[in-house]
Design a protein around this motif. Structure first.
Motif, mmCIF file in Angstrom:
data_model
loop_
_atom_site.group_PDB
_atom_site.id
_atom_site.type_symbol
_atom_site.label_atom_id
_atom_site.label_comp_id
_atom_site.label_asym_id
_atom_site.label_seq_id
_atom_site.Cartn_x
_atom_site.Cartn_y
_atom_site.Cartn_z
ATOM 1 N N UNK A 284 0.842 -1.250 0.135
ATOM 2 C CA UNK A 284 0.170 0.000 0.122
ATOM 3 C C UNK A 284 0.993 1.206 0.064
ATOM 4 N N UNK A 285 2.118 1.086 0.828
ATOM 5 C CA UNK A 285 2.778 2.415 0.735
ATOM 6 C C UNK A 285 3.387 2.699 -0.587
ATOM 7 N N UNK A 286 3.695 1.523 -1.424
ATOM 8 C CA UNK A 286 4.520 1.809 -2.329
ATOM 9 C C UNK A 286 3.413 2.390 -3.582
ATOM 10 N N UNK B 21 1.367 4.530 -2.792
ATOM 11 C CA UNK B 21 1.385 6.173 -2.534
ATOM 12 C C UNK B 21 2.043 6.889 -3.749
ATOM 13 N N UNK B 22 3.205 6.136 -4.190
ATOM 14 C CA UNK B 22 3.890 6.750 -4.993
ATOM 15 C C UNK B 22 2.940 7.160 -6.250
ATOM 16 N N UNK B 23 1.977 6.346 -6.657
ATOM 17 C CA UNK B 23 1.109 6.384 -7.711
ATOM 18 C C UNK B 23 -0.359 7.034 -7.689
ATOM 19 N N UNK B 24 -0.512 7.019 -6.378
ATOM 20 C CA UNK B 24 -2.103 7.111 -6.141
ATOM 21 C C UNK B 24 -1.881 8.207 -4.836
ATOM 22 N N UNK B 25 -3.032 9.204 -4.890
ATOM 23 C CA UNK B 25 -3.306 9.838 -3.864
ATOM 24 C C UNK B 25 -3.590 9.146 -2.477
ATOM 25 N N UNK B 26 -3.137 9.658 -1.249
ATOM 26 C CA UNK B 26 -3.613 8.831 -0.179
ATOM 27 C C UNK B 26 -4.937 8.162 0.071
ATOM 28 N N UNK B 27 -5.638 8.950 -0.127
ATOM 29 C CA UNK B 27 -7.120 8.355 0.019
ATOM 30 C C UNK B 27 -7.307 7.271 -0.942
ATOM 31 N N UNK B 28 -6.874 7.403 -2.130
ATOM 32 C CA UNK B 28 -6.921 6.092 -2.838
ATOM 33 C C UNK B 28 -6.127 4.756 -2.413
ATOM 34 N N UNK B 29 -4.638 5.128 -2.230
ATOM 35 C CA UNK B 29 -3.862 4.084 -1.876
ATOM 36 C C UNK B 29 -4.140 3.569 -0.392
ATOM 37 N N UNK B 30 -4.586 4.418 0.599
ATOM 38 C CA UNK B 30 -4.439 4.294 2.049
ATOM 39 C C UNK B 30 -5.914 3.929 2.316
ATOM 40 N N UNK B 31 -7.006 4.149 1.582
ATOM 41 C CA UNK B 31 -8.134 3.798 2.113
ATOM 42 C C UNK B 31 -8.988 3.336 1.125
ATOM 43 N N UNK B 32 -9.151 3.933 -0.278
ATOM 44 C CA UNK B 32 -9.955 3.372 -1.238
ATOM 45 C C UNK B 32 -9.595 1.842 -1.596
ATOM 46 N N UNK B 33 -8.222 1.853 -1.911
ATOM 47 C CA UNK B 33 -7.792 0.237 -2.222
ATOM 48 C C UNK B 33 -7.774 -0.786 -1.423
ATOM 49 N N UNK B 34 -7.405 -0.415 -0.098
ATOM 50 C CA UNK B 34 -7.548 -1.387 0.948
ATOM 51 C C UNK B 34 -9.229 -1.932 1.325
ATOM 52 N N UNK B 35 -9.850 -0.867 1.195
ATOM 53 C CA UNK B 35 -11.569 -1.206 1.302
ATOM 54 C C UNK B 35 -11.741 -2.167 0.156
ATOM 55 N N UNK C 167 9.078 -4.740 -3.847
ATOM 56 C CA UNK C 167 9.755 -3.573 -4.172
ATOM 57 C C UNK C 167 9.697 -2.422 -2.979
ATOM 58 N N UNK C 168 8.591 -2.079 -2.375
ATOM 59 C CA UNK C 168 8.511 -1.267 -1.299
ATOM 60 C C UNK C 168 9.609 -1.437 -0.288
ATOM 61 N N UNK C 169 9.603 -2.831 -0.062
ATOM 62 C CA UNK C 169 11.000 -3.223 1.357
ATOM 63 C C UNK C 169 12.381 -3.104 0.671
ATOM 64 N N UNK C 170 12.606 -3.884 -0.619
ATOM 65 C CA UNK C 170 13.847 -4.162 -0.717
ATOM 66 C C UNK C 170 14.600 -2.985 -1.634
#
Lengths: 193, 933, 266, 359
Positions: free
Chosen positions: D168-170, D172-186, D234-237
């Motif tokens: 999800x954090x990765x 964030x590079x491509x999406x606004x936080x409300x999409x990456x952090x809220x919408x997509x997980x939902x 990708x996000x971790x390594x």
């Protein structure tokens, strides 16, 4: 795994000779007839080491309950040079902080615990009456710590008292001396000076 | 149940796996126990106990050999004899013991009766008192009860006492029988006291099976001998960012010998801490139970492992050693590491705040003084070091002093003109290397010189008369110039610049004017006036002007390449306007205008005005980073650039920066005005280490007030005085306050050196000192050194007066001496003593006294009544050596014995007081008259 | 206690197995007969999660990978080690870090922390694996739809458990992982103060959703990760989420039985 | 050595690694039988292990892999690779049996019942013991991390969420936080929950299979492997300081500077193409983006319902079909947005910072 599942289950044939001295167990009518001896020995090893593992885990948990170090105030403290204490006076300066009265009699200095031997209240030193009196249940103690009235079953305890290298009195609360056990004769229970 | 159920697999096979996994689980649990029990600190403690046992064994040997064998034999024999006697009396002892038991029984019996009665009596008394107080009629009955019981109590008590007496008698008899044996035993014990003590010590640390068992894994909670040691520090906290966590130091878990004498030569981690009288000892200023370890050394006190405690190696060598020995590695995720040993003094300043110097912290003090002296603190703001004077000379009237060429040649490389200068090199450093950059630098230099001269004031300059250079050289040595300057071939004071090659720099008229009165040229200069006569000033001028630096003279002056000037101006303009506007603006500028503009920009860019007064920059802000919290600045905020040959630590960055200020630009592509600007001071190793220590000491860590060394108001005043004394460099000439004067070290005859000022506060009267500081007069006419006029303000003067008073524990009152009425007899006695002791012989400046040499001369006594404190005079006459070691003043009253028993009955005290009284009324003119008559 | 048949020999095993205490606990003989085996499942509360018999295909390790059972097992491990850790841990900013450091430095068997932390990571992997297997065998299909949904919720709760626990050591890693993780909540539509639409929720000039009244504040108990967050996450980690997990697990297990046990082809 | 490492670093740029993964994935689901055959999978496994072993010789790679909290990811990767292979292989075998007209392996046993005790209980018991051993050994050899005390004023660079949220954090590079952090997980949660209500075909329940469920399984595997696990990796390594991208053998230099300027769709249209400057009114400015977004969610489902997915539409009915398409489109939008970013430096399709509303 997938290979074995393709064949119908074939029970292995017993090969090892039967052990005649085996304890009488209800004969099992099971398809998997197996070598009793090897079964028992594996089962034995298994249950024994399982027991060991369980015991080990439990004792680890038990040991876990005893920390190696705790944050408690230090049990010993320095109380200044003996010259600061007058003969015949009960000194209350360490009462609040360390729970100790320092009393100097003509024979020496000793450190009295401020815990009443009855139920653990803190007695008061009544200098006019020259005695300790516990406010909870009225136990009375002489200046020496000996009980003389009230319900207290035994005298107040004394702590280990020594002279440190720098000439100060060193009181160690981790070691107690009780009169009724005759421990007040111990040279560390009082400071001759 | 009829049909057997199908099977899935052989149960036996399962038991096999069950067995395997169980065995493995047991093994892995054993692994847990193993790694939990295996801790480095346990090995260290074992090693320490071994070491301690070895030491104690050696001690034991020594103690045993110290015991007098014969004496011991004798005492042992006595003891066994006493034992024998005792054995022969065994029957009577048994007898007595039986009696004792009976007596004790009797006591117990009577005691029970007594206590029983006594409690009733106490109770009756209480009720009687209570009822009486409340007028309760029941009081009467209790009065009766009390009266009834009282005699019974008394009776019981007598019985008890009798029983006790009986017991005591028996006991005494028993004691008498046993005494001899006991005493003999005691004597033996006493003789062996030391050895028994050591034996007990060895027993405590010697390895044994029982100890191994107590320290065994899983059992080691009962009574282990290997234990984590800790000091919980009540007033100190670890700063956990918006939370304060109780500080606890467990360092002594491994460093077991740290506060014990006798392990000075032991291998680490057991070595004794140096200077136990100052550190760790319970009577020292820094007892371990109050200060701990990490407070000064840093690191993580909670930890008991070598790596997690954040030990920091001193240098590469130690690092390699640790890596090998302890598997040391850098703790990346831990900021608060230990300070490397050479910088430990940085921690002193955490608690010792507000003082000019920290006692015994030489390196820190050196660093601080250098930072003040070199002007570091002029550019870098640091809380607690505000309001310092500008260290560089005033440049507002530079044109009257020297010319543009000299300034630009000087700026190219100040050390070329004067190797000892404190002026750092600013231009032509490594990050401005290369032919193109050199052109830019020269353009900036020429422009700066131009600016300074163009904006210079032109105060009136006197005309220097012809002087005698040889005389001038002598005067420089004689008048005390060397207290601040090195000159005339003598390396002395470093407070002011070395007076060399001035002929290549200044013009004679300016120098003459300057020497006559420095304040005339610059109101802010620290240079005092020596009240030189015209001829003196002319002589010195002549000498100084004769000193030239030929190499410097012949060097070519830098030239401003017009293109370089244009480039730089364009760079400046572009930061404020668009490119085209900038080009247009530039094209409008005349050549001189260009240089002046560039000069102004250069001074602003380099921040010259931080150390120098420069016209047009009166309000300019300093350009350097604030360093108030530099000692705790996060490591990632230090830009190491492409420098990889130093460890990436805070201290190494600071040190590298000091030694090579522009190094972190290495390998970076930066514009001219983006490059690092810190100038190069050419510091020695010692100096850079000291300054690094100072910078590391700059933290804004909050330390609980209880733990700090807080200054009283008086101490703060002393520190204010110290700062002023440092500024005026009083200790260049006078020794006091723990520092020796420079002049004293280069003056052969100590009597010819400026006076020592120890105890000045109790010696002189405040009003006099005040006047003297503002308007010095001659007290010791034989001294050639001259007390200069500093032009102090009233506040400054008062600060110094109070400083001297407070140093001697006095408060200032400015009340003069009040003369007591004295009987004429006493005055006469005083006079007689004065004459008989031949005071005037030294305390009078005549040709004959001067012939004795400066050391034998003494101040004029007519000054006494205004100058000295009367109580000091008494002490002084009593024992001059005690007041000032090495003084030529003879002690006339050794051990308070008067040499003249006839006067005042030979009472030394009375005689001294008589002399004092006489002195306060002494008038040499009148005295001369009376002698004549 | 019954008298031994051969009084000469004392049979300890028999003595134990025939005592009243033993019999009150184990109500059947050693399990080699089918009856005993069935009884041992039925009379044992732990085994009783299972039916007496299962499909042969479903019992195979190759089919289930034991992932569900292991998820439950590691959850139990985490409960035990977590309770033990609570003995030494105080969720305050003054103490939290030092208490964790104490586990590393000197608490006997402070390895409990490692067991707990790695157990948490392992649980996430195991739960994912369980879901993976259920999907790949199509076991979510009717009648097991609802149990799949519960499983999804349990998966989310597992990750939240791990996330809330991540903060408790109160070190840089913890604080900033949680800061980064919870920062997304500020962008919740309408409920986060930087979320789309939040600006529309206003009465006149008064913003209804701001940094002190949004969903992130509710989660953190403050405008940034601080002392309040530590306590809040502690309670969530130790009480709230585990309770929910236990309840849902019970439903999950019960539904397995009710939906026909371990799935198999129809 | 360095050449290989440089090549790997270059290969691991987000575009290439993402595209390559998608290609591999496609090949895997298109040719499952070949892909899971020993002839293919064993060499691939060998290659993976060799590559991993080679990586461990590099200091930086080793440091990142052995960071305590990253170790589980490595373990997870290998575990899931194995089980994906295992499940698909079993599915392929069953498919083959069914093609031959035989019943599946599971079916042959489905009517036989075995006693839970001992057969199932013992497996569970032994596995639990084995699991306990793994945990204990893991705990013995890997210490739990403990860094500096929390400091709200200094954020570590990079600051990362726990690894399981790094996908999800990765994003964030491509999406606004409300999409990456809220919408997509939902959507992930809703999508997962919706699976059994969309895929209701009880055929294929309770045994491993592939062919019959190719679309469903492929979608699931795509979501799991590409959009979840790959992004975590990708996000971790590969995300270092300042969230810059670093190859597996590239040292994390805090000063690394890369061009990051991105532009919005409105800027592309109004400035680059039309050259008339941005309209003042946000609704006009963002109209193209809004229309495009609406079109994306409206047009393809409508067309597909008539053409390719006609049968599916008929089977599912309008509501289920709409939900399915919505979920699928959201899922597909993730790689689409990523490619748009890489290809056109596109920042947002719709950018209304006035309301914190960016897509």
């Amino acid at each position: 795994m997938s290979d074995s599942t393709t064949q119908p289950p074939a029970p292995p044939q017993p090969e090892a000779p039967k052990t005649p001295v085996a304890p009488a167990k209800p004969a099992a009518v099971t398809p998997d007839k197996i070598s009793r001896r090897s079964f028992l020995s594996w089962a034995g090893v298994a249950w024994f080491s399982f027991g060991a593992a369980t015991t080990g885990a439990l004792s680890i948990v038990l040991r876990y309950l005893f920390p190696n170090v705790i944050f408690e105030p230090p049990t010993s403290f320095k109380a200044g040079p003996p010259s600061e204490y007058e003969v015949g006076v009960v000194d209350e300066r360490w009462k609040e902080k360390f729970g100790v009265w320092i009393v100097r009699s003509s024979e020496g200095i000793f450190a009295l615990s401020t815990i009443c031997t009855h139920l653990g209240c803190t007695p008061n030193w009544l200098s006019s009456e020259n005695r300790f009196k516990c406010p909870c249940h009225g136990s009375g103690f002489y200046k020496s710590g000996i009980n003389f009235e009230g319900p207290a079953p035994r005298p107040l305890e004394r702590y280990r008292i020594q002279l440190a290298d720098d000439g100060q009195i060193l009181i160690d609360k981790s070691k107690k001396y009780q009169q009724e056990k005759g421990e007040w004769n111990n040279p560390e229970s009082f400071l001759v000076c | 149940m009829a049909k057997p159920n199908p099977s899935l697999y052989s149960v036996q096979k399962t038991f096999f796996w069950f067995a395997v996994t169980s065995v493995l689980l047991t093994a892995s649990l054993a692994g847990i126990v193993y790694i939990d029990a295996k801790r480095d600190w346990k090995d260290y403690q074992k090693a320490f106990f071994k070491l301690k046992a070895e030491k104690a064994t050696a001690e034991l040997k020594q103690a045993a050999s110290a015991v007098d064998k014969k004496e011991l034999e004798k005492l042992r024999a006595e003891h066994s004899a006493a034992r024998k006697t005792l054995e022969s009396n065994s029957k009577s002892i048994l007898d007595l013991n039986a009696k004792l038991t009976a007596a004790e029984l009797e006591i117990t019996k009577t005691k029970v009766v007594f206590q029983d009665l006594k409690q009733f009596e106490d109770s009756y008394r209480y009720y009687y008192e209570e009822y009486t107080a409340h007028h309760d009629p029941r009081a009467a009955s209790y009065a009766a009860k009390l009266a009834e019981i009282k005699p019974r109590v008394q009776e019981a008590k007598i019985k008890l006492e009798k029983a006790e007496k009986g017991r005591d008698t028996v006991q005494a008899g028993l004691d008498a029988l046993l005494r001899q044996e006991k005493e003999a035993q005691k004597k033996v014990d006493q003789l062996l006291d030391e050895t028994t003590r050591i034996e007990r010590k060895i027993e405590a640390v010697k390895p044994s099976f029982a100890k191994d068992l107590l320290n065994a894994p899983m059992l080691d909670f009962i009574a282990p001998t290997l234990e984590i040691q800790q000091v919980v520090l009540e007033n100190l906290h670890d700063d956990y960012h918006f939370a304060k966590a109780q500080k606890v130091d467990r360092c002594t878990t491994c460093h077991m010998g740290i506060d014990q004498k006798g392990f000075e030569d032991a291998p680490q981690p057991f070595r004794t801490h140096p200077n136990l009288d100052l550190y760790l000892g319970s009577m020292s200023a820094h007892p371990i139970e109050k200060i701990g370890c990490t407070t000064c050394h840093g690191g993580n006190g909670h930890s008991v492992s070598f790596i997690d405690t954040a030990h920091t190696p001193r240098d590469e060598k130690q690092k390699a050693e640790w890596e090998k020995k302890y598997g040391w590695r850098d703790l990346e995720k831990w900021e608060a590491k230990m300070l490397p040993l050479q910088y430990t003094q940085a921690a002193c300043a955490k608690c010792h705040t507000g003082t000019v110097e920290v006692p015994q912290a030489d390196k820190l003090n050196l660093g601080r003084n250098l930072a003040v002296d070199l002007g570091c603190l002029n550019c870098h703001k640091v809380e607690g070091f505000e309001g310092l004077w500008k260290v560089g000379p005033d440049l507002t009237a530079v044109a009257s002093k020297t010319d543009e060429t000299w300034v630009s040649k000087w700026l190219q490389d100040p050390t070329r003109f004067r190797p000892s200068t404190k002026m750092p090199r600013i231009f032509h450093l490594e990050n401005q290397a290369g032919a193109d950059n050199a052109k830019l630098e020269d353009a900036a230099i020429v422009a700066t010189a131009k600016y300074l001269h163009h904006h210079s004031a032109h105060p009136e300059v006197l005309r220097a008369p012809q002087g005698d250079a040889a005389m001038g050289e002598k005067l420089i040595k004689d008048l005390g110039c060397l207290g601040c300057h090195s000159a005339a071939g003598v390396t002395a004071g470093t407070h002011g610049p070395e007076l060399s090659s001035l002929g290549s720099k200044v013009n004679a008229d300016w120098l003459f004017t300057w020497l006559k009165d420095p304040k005339r040229h610059s109101a802010t200069t620290r240079m005092p006036s020596l009240r030189l006569s015209d001829s003196e000033a002319a002589d010195i001028t002549a000498y100084l002007m004769s000193q030239r630096n030929e190499a410097f003279d012949s060097a070519a002056a830098p030239k401003a390449d017009p293109k370089a000037v244009d480039d730089l101006i364009l760079l400046n303009l572009q930061s404020k306007m668009r490119h085209e506007e900038a080009v247009a603006q530039l094209s409008k500028m005349a050549p001189d205008e260009k240089l002046l503009y560039l000069g102004e920009r250069t001074i602003a860019h380099q921040g010259c005005y931080s150390c120098h007064d420069i016209r047009g920059f009166e309000q300019a802000k300093s350009i350097a980073t604030e360093l108030s919290d530099e000692g705790r600045k996060n490591l990632h905020q230090f830009d190491f650039g492409y420098v990889h040959d130093i460890p990436h630590t805070r201290q190494d960055w600071i040190r590298k920066k000091l030694e090579d200020p522009r190094v972190f630009d290495h390998g970076k592509v930066k514009g001219y005005y983006e490059r690092l600007r810190m100038p190069h001071f050419g510091l020695s190793e010692v100096e850079s280490e000291a300054i690094t220590t100072f910078v590391l000491s700059l933290t804004q860590e909050e330390i609980a007030l209880e733990a700090q060394d807080l200054l009283t108001t008086d101490e703060q005043r002393i520190e204010r005085g110290r700062r002023l004394i440092q500024k005026l460099n009083c200790q260049g000439c006078h020794s006091f306050d723990g520092k020796d004067a420079i002049l004293r070290s280069i003056t052969e005859d100590p009597g010819a050196a400026p006076p020592v000022l120890h105890g000045q506060g109790s010696k002189v009267q405040e009003a006099w000192l005040h006047d003297f500081l503002q308007h010095p007069t001659t007290i010791r006419p034989w001294l050639k050194y001259r007390m200069p006029t500093f032009g102090l303000t009233d506040t400054e003067t008062q600060d110094i007066v109070r400083y001297f008073a407070l140093l001697d524990g006095r408060q200032t009152s400015y009340r003069g001496e009040v003369l007591q009425e004295v009987s004429p007899d006493r005055l006469a006695a005083g006079k007689e003593l004065f004459e008989k002791l031949q005071c005037a012989k030294c305390h009078q400046i005549t040709a004959s006294s001067q012939a004795m040499g400066a050391s034998f001369l003494a101040p004029d006594l007519t000054l006494t009544k205004h100058r000295l404190r009367s109580d000091w005079v008494i002490d002084w006459i009593k024992d001059p050596q005690a007041m000032q070691e090495g003084t030529m003043m003879p002690g006339f009253f050794p051990d308070m014995q008067s040499p003249l028993p006839d006067i005042l009955g030979g009472d030394a005290q009375a005689q001294i007081e008589a002399i004092r009284d006489y002195l306060y009324r002494y008038d040499p003119a009148a005295a001369a008259e009376s002698t004549a008559s | 206690m019954s008298a031994p048949e051969t009084p000469k020999k004392f049979d300890l095993g028999k003595f134990i197995t025939e005592s009243q205490i033993y019999k009150s606990i184990f109500r059947h003989g050693y399990t080699t007969s089918d009856r005993d085996r069935a009884l041992s499942v039925m009379t044992n509360v732990f085994f009783h999660l299972h039916p007496v018999k299962v499909r042969k295909s479903g019992a195979r390790f190759g089919f289930t990978w034991c992932a569900g059972g292991l998820s439950f097992f590691v959850f139990l491990t985490l409960v035990v080690s977590g309770i033990l850790l609570m003995f030494y841990y105080r969720p305050t900013v003054e103490h939290a870090y030092n208490d964790i450091m104490a586990l590393r430095e000197h608490v006997p068997f402070g390895i409990m922390r490692e067991l707990h932390r790695w157990g948490a990571h392992a649980m996430i992997i195991t739960v994912w694996l369980h879901m993976f297997r259920v999907f790949m065998t199509g076991s979510y299909k009717p009648p097991r739809e609802f149990n799949w949904v519960i499983g999804v919720i349990l998966l989310v709760l597992t990750m939240l458990l791990s996330f809330t626990g991540y903060l408790l050591p109160w070190d840089q890693l913890a604080m900033w992982a949680v800061t980064v993780g919870s920062n997304m909540a500020r962008a919740t539509p309408f409920l986060g103060h930087e979320g789309p639409g939040a600006a529309l929720l206003a009465i006149g000039d008064i913003q209804l959703v701001h940094s002190g009244s949004d969903v992130r504040f509710a989660l953190l108990g403050g405008r940034f990760v601080g002392a309040g967050t530590l306590l809040r996450f502690y309670i969530l980690h130790c009480v709230a989420i585990p309770t929910a997990v236990v309840v849902l697990m019970s439903v999950h297990f019960w539904r397995i039985r009710k939906d026909g046990g371990i799935s198999g082809p129809l | 050595m360095t050449m290989i490492k440089d090549a790997v670093n270059a290969f691991c740029s987000p575009v290439i690694i993402f595209t390559a993964s998608m290609v591999c994935f496609y090949l895997f689901v298109r040719f499952p039988r070949q892909a899971t055959s020993m002839a293919v999978s064993l060499p691939l496994l060998g290659l993976a292990l060799a590559g991993f072993a080679f990586g461990l010789t590099d200091d930086h790679f080793r440091k990142i892999i052995t960071t305590p909290d990253n170790v589980p990811i490595v373990g997870m990767l290998f575990i899931f690779l194995y089980f994906t292979w295992y499940a698909v292989r079993k599915g392929v075998i069953n498919d083959q049996r069914m093609e031959r007209g035989e019943s599946t392996i599971e079916q042959t046993e489905t009517n036989e019942k075995v006693l839970v005790f001992p057969y199932l209980i013992f497996i569970e018991f032994v596995m639990a013991l084995a699991y306990a051993i793994v945990l204990v050994v893991w705990s013995i050899f890997l210490k739990a991390p403990l860094e500096e005390p929390a400091n709200p004023t200094i954020s570590p660079n990079p600051s990362k969420a726990p690894w399981y949220f790094l996908g999800l954090q990765e994003l964030l590079v491509y999406f606004d936080p409300w999409i990456a952090g809220v919408l997509l997980p939902t959507f992930i949660i809703i999508g997962l929950c919706a699976i059994p209500y969309i895929d209701r075909d009880t055929d294929g329940s309770g045994y491993f299979s592939f062919k019959k469920r190719r679309a469903v399984i492929s979608t699931y595997l795509f979501g799991f492997w590409i959009l979840w696990v790959l992004l975590i990796v990708i996000g971790t390594f590969m995300r270092g300081p300042n969230w810059n991208f670093f190859g597996p053998f590239e040292k994390w230099d805090i000063h690394k500077t890369v061009p990051l300027l991105n532009i919005n769709l409105s800027e592309i249209i109004f400035i680059k193409w039309l050259g008339i400057g941005l309209p003042k009114l946000w609704i006009v400015r963002e109209l193209p983006g809004i229309l495009l977004t609406l079109g994306y969610f409206m047009v393809p489902p409508a067309i597909l319902a008539k053409t390719k997915l006609k049968s599916a539409y008929q089977k599912l009915g309008p509501v289920r079909y709409a939900v399915l398409m919505m979920l699928l489109l959201v899922m597909v939008s993730v790689p689409i947005k990523m490619y748009l970013r890489w290809a056109f430096n596109l920042k947002y399709i719709v950018a209304i910072p006035e309301f914190f509303f960016n897509i």
